[in-house]
Design an enzyme around this catalytic site. Sequence first.
Site, short mmCIF file in Angstrom:
data_model
loop_
_atom_site.label_atom_id
_atom_site.label_comp_id
_atom_site.label_asym_id
_atom_site.label_seq_id
_atom_site.Cartn_x
_atom_site.Cartn_y
_atom_site.Cartn_z
CD GLU A 1 -3.49 8.23 -4.48
OE1 GLU A 1 -3.33 7.17 -3.85
OE2 GLU A 1 -3.70 9.33 -3.93
CB ALA B 1 -13.04 3.52 1.22
CG ASN C 1 -7.27 0.82 -0.40
OD1 ASN C 1 -7.60 -0.13 -1.08
ND2 ASN C 1 -6.13 1.46 -0.56
CG ASP D 1 -5.18 1.17 8.21
OD1 ASP D 1 -5.38 0.32 9.09
OD2 ASP D 1 -4.13 1.82 8.13
CG ASP E 1 -1.97 0.97 1.31
OD1 ASP E 1 -2.44 1.36 0.23
OD2 ASP E 1 -2.39 1.34 2.43
CG HIS F 1 -6.16 4.67 -1.70
ND1 HIS F 1 -5.05 4.28 -1.01
CD2 HIS F 1 -6.08 4.06 -2.91
CE1 HIS F 1 -4.31 3.49 -1.78
NE2 HIS F 1 -4.91 3.35 -2.94
CG ASP G 1 0.67 7.62 -3.49
OD1 ASP G 1 0.53 8.42 -4.43
OD2 ASP G 1 0.19 7.79 -2.36
P1 13P Z 1 -8.89 4.82 5.65
O1 13P Z 1 -8.02 5.72 6.46
O2 13P Z 1 -10.17 5.49 5.27
O3 13P Z 1 -9.15 3.52 6.33
O4 13P Z 1 -8.13 4.50 4.27
C1 13P Z 1 -7.15 3.50 4.21
C2 13P Z 1 -6.39 3.51 2.94
O5 13P Z 1 -6.74 4.13 1.96
C3 13P Z 1 -5.17 2.69 2.89
O6 13P Z 1 -4.48 2.86 1.71
O1 G3H Z 2 -3.16 4.95 3.73
C1 G3H Z 2 -2.58 4.74 4.78
C2 G3H Z 2 -2.87 3.53 5.58
O2 G3H Z 2 -3.91 3.81 6.47
C3 G3H Z 2 -1.63 3.03 6.26
O3 G3H Z 2 -1.29 3.80 7.35
O4 G3H Z 2 1.16 4.20 7.04
O5 G3H Z 2 0.11 4.40 9.30
O6 G3H Z 2 0.39 2.15 8.24
P1 G3H Z 2 0.18 3.63 8.01
ZN ZN Z 3 -4.54 4.83 0.93
#
Ligand code: 13P
Ligand code: G3H
Ligand code: ZN
Length: 315
Positions: free
Chosen positions: A134, A218, A259, A261, A82, A216, A104
């Site tokens: 992206e 989402a 996506n 997270d 990612d 992303h 990205d």
């Molecule tokens: P969120 O912060 O909305 O969960 O997005 C996660 C994401 O896009 C990871 O690439």
């Molecule tokens: O888009 C970002 C993701 O939420 C990942 O976050 O870099 O803190 O692991 P992170």
């Molecule tokens: Zn993202």
Amino acid sequence: MALVTTTKMFEKAFAGGYAIGAFNINNMEIIQGVVAAAKAQNSAVILQVSKSALKYAHPKYLKAMVDAAVEETGLDIALHLDHGSDFQICKDCIDYGFTSVMYDGSHLDYEENVATTKEIVEYAHKRGVVVEAELGKLAGVEDEVNVSAENATYTDPDQAVDFIKRTGVDSLAIAIGTSHGAYKFKGEAKLDFDRLETITKKLEAAGFHHYPIVLHGASSVDQSSVETCNAYGGQIDGAKGIPAEMLRKAASMAVCKINMDTDIRLAMTAAIRKSFGENPSAFDPRGYLGAARELIQALVEDKIKNVIGSTDSMN
Ligand code: 13P
Ligand code: G3H
Ligand code: ZN
């Protein structure tokens, strides 16, 4: 059984009007919670790893646990990098056995984004790996990149066509109003679905049939998790995400990968805070981490079944 790429997943998702969930993984409990949900829903799934996750858990550990998940569940699982920030990290993940990488370059000059994406596509395709790129800038924070709402720019449809033609990239993340993190909207949530429609139409006209689009940022920022966090000592105020019905609409259109997270982070934190609050004398990590794993499973099952619609995509 082995890890798969996203190619077939996206073909089926586009034709079926649903999307595949891409969930960020950082440790064993998250992996197990997500794949248990995918298994219960008979769904393909993408497990994705950020640069910070690689630093936190080490790629070898993450890869080994994901291989175990593939073997144990028999599901179609793609392992995806990612927000890869440069050629080297994409190359490293490909060499570690990831089946998909994201480069990205959205914050860079357009020509620089084209050139590096193309270079990564060439390296990846020779090794049977797919690439996501992206175009347009999402607001929010991801790894070291912090984009303010004023600097966010939506994806230009003509540029998207040119970018795909020139790079040969397999899927494209676009900016239509989503953003990373727990504070996505101050007022009403709004996504530019007309722009998504225009991008898809222009891609079809240029000969890119059913080209997969990625969303992303989402997470819906599940209010029950936020409330549980706050009820047990948390201080998460004003958090707001993308309403489920907007994600359902995107999934019914050209969006094949969604996506999430932040929703996992909130669920994990909520479960652990609750467990600590209700069992102040307990100190077995399997208690609170087990509760977190269960809540992640419930969350991901709900996403698969009621939001992105990938239930039974293994059939
Ligand atoms: P969120 O912060 O909305 O969960 O997005 C996660 C994401 O896009 C990871 O690439
Ligand atoms: O888009 C970002 C993701 O939420 C990942 O976050 O870099 O803190 O692991 P992170
Ligand atoms: Zn993202």
